[in-house]
Write an enzyme that holds these catalytic residues in place. Structure first.
Site, PDB file in Angstrom:
ATOM      1  N   ASP A  73      34.417   0.043 -58.478  1.00  0.00           N
ATOM      2  CA  ASP A  73      33.415   1.092 -58.324  1.00  0.00           C
ATOM      3  C   ASP A  73      33.900   2.405 -58.940  1.00  0.00           C
ATOM      4  OD1 ASP A  73      31.328  -0.042 -56.114  1.00  0.00           O
ATOM      5  OD2 ASP A  73      33.360  -0.734 -55.685  1.00  0.00           O
ATOM      6  N   ASP A  83      39.844   5.528 -60.438  1.00  0.00           N
ATOM      7  CA  ASP A  83      39.228   6.859 -60.392  1.00  0.00           C
ATOM      8  C   ASP A  83      39.462   7.573 -59.070  1.00  0.00           C
ATOM      9  OD1 ASP A  83      37.503   5.106 -58.936  1.00  0.00           O
ATOM     10  OD2 ASP A  83      35.866   6.559 -59.141  1.00  0.00           O
ATOM     11  N   ASP A 137      40.176  -0.785 -61.178  1.00  0.00           N
ATOM     12  CA  ASP A 137      39.374  -0.584 -59.985  1.00  0.00           C
ATOM     13  C   ASP A 137      37.938  -0.941 -60.386  1.00  0.00           C
ATOM     14  OD1 ASP A 137      38.567   0.426 -57.392  1.00  0.00           O
ATOM     15  OD2 ASP A 137      37.847   2.195 -58.463  1.00  0.00           O
TER      16      ASP A 137
END
Length: 220
Positions: free
Chosen positions: A12, A168, A10
């Protein structure tokens, strides 16, 4: 880990700390409306969840139409400041170099739109190193749908079950599970107090990038 042939991240809150740019863009939008700026510390957790979620976290007291207007302004400002304050999380330069030395392809699967993803990766000076860059509008459906995940797997020429996906947010791990990838939670990312990563589908949890790197060193 012994069966991992490729790694996807991922963006960001996982690969890059982009909250400084996103909150800066929000504050520019708030300034346009005479609203006091918000601290990055209070909004970092919301930076993975999209621009509207960031606005809602910053000014929850406003009506939805006002929040949407601020979101549109935020996106305009973000296009100007994207990449100015962002940086790779500590440890990633060494880890990505290790992956290259081991001939393990790596890339990005993000829900960020391509018009923001590519300039950011260029600013971070890693665009050319990535074997795949899948943005939120690269396929018909963003994560947690399997479409972007499987497209990335195809582009790095690895079977999904031999790919480690690091994210996250809960949707990242659901996407990895649905695509039959090995899921790892980036605990260094933008998790909120309300998140319970122990309830997310995952194979690994890492507190920092060095722990992730060490897991690969242990397998080799």
């Amino acid at each position: 880990m012994n069966n991992i042939k490729g790694v996807l991240f991922d963006l960001d809150g996982t690969l890059a700390d982009t909250a400084p740019d996103l909150v800066h863009a929000l504050n520019l939008s708030l300034k346009d409306r005479g609203i006091a700026p918000k601290s990055i510390e209070s909004l970092r957790y919301a930076a993975s969840n999209g621009s509207l979620a960031l606005v809602k976290a910053g000014v929850p007291e406003l009506e939805e139409q006002q929040q949407i207007a601020i979101q549109q302004s935020l996106l305009i400002h973000y296009q100007q400041v994207n990449g100015e304050k962002a940086s790779l999380f500590a440890g990633f330069e060494n880890f990505l170099l290790f992956l290259e030395q081991q001939n393990i392809p790596y890339g990005i699967v993000t829900n960020k739109q391509a018009r923001f993803t590519r300039p950011l990766l260029k600013a971070l000076k890693i665009e050319a190193k990535l074997k795949t860059i899948i943005s939120g509008d690269s396929t018909m459906h963003p994560k947690p749908h399997t479409a972007p995940m499987l497209l990335a797997a195809q582009q790095i020429n690895c079977k999904p079950e031999s790919i480690l996906y690091v994210g996250d947010a809960q949707r990242d791990l659901i996407a990895a599970q649905n695509a039959c990838m090995v899921g790892a939670i980036a605990l260094w990312g933008y998790l909120s107090e309300d998140d319970n990563p122990n309830e997310w589908p995952s194979d690994f949890q890492f507190n920092n990038v060095n722990e992730l790197h060490q897991a690969f060193l242990n397998k080799s």
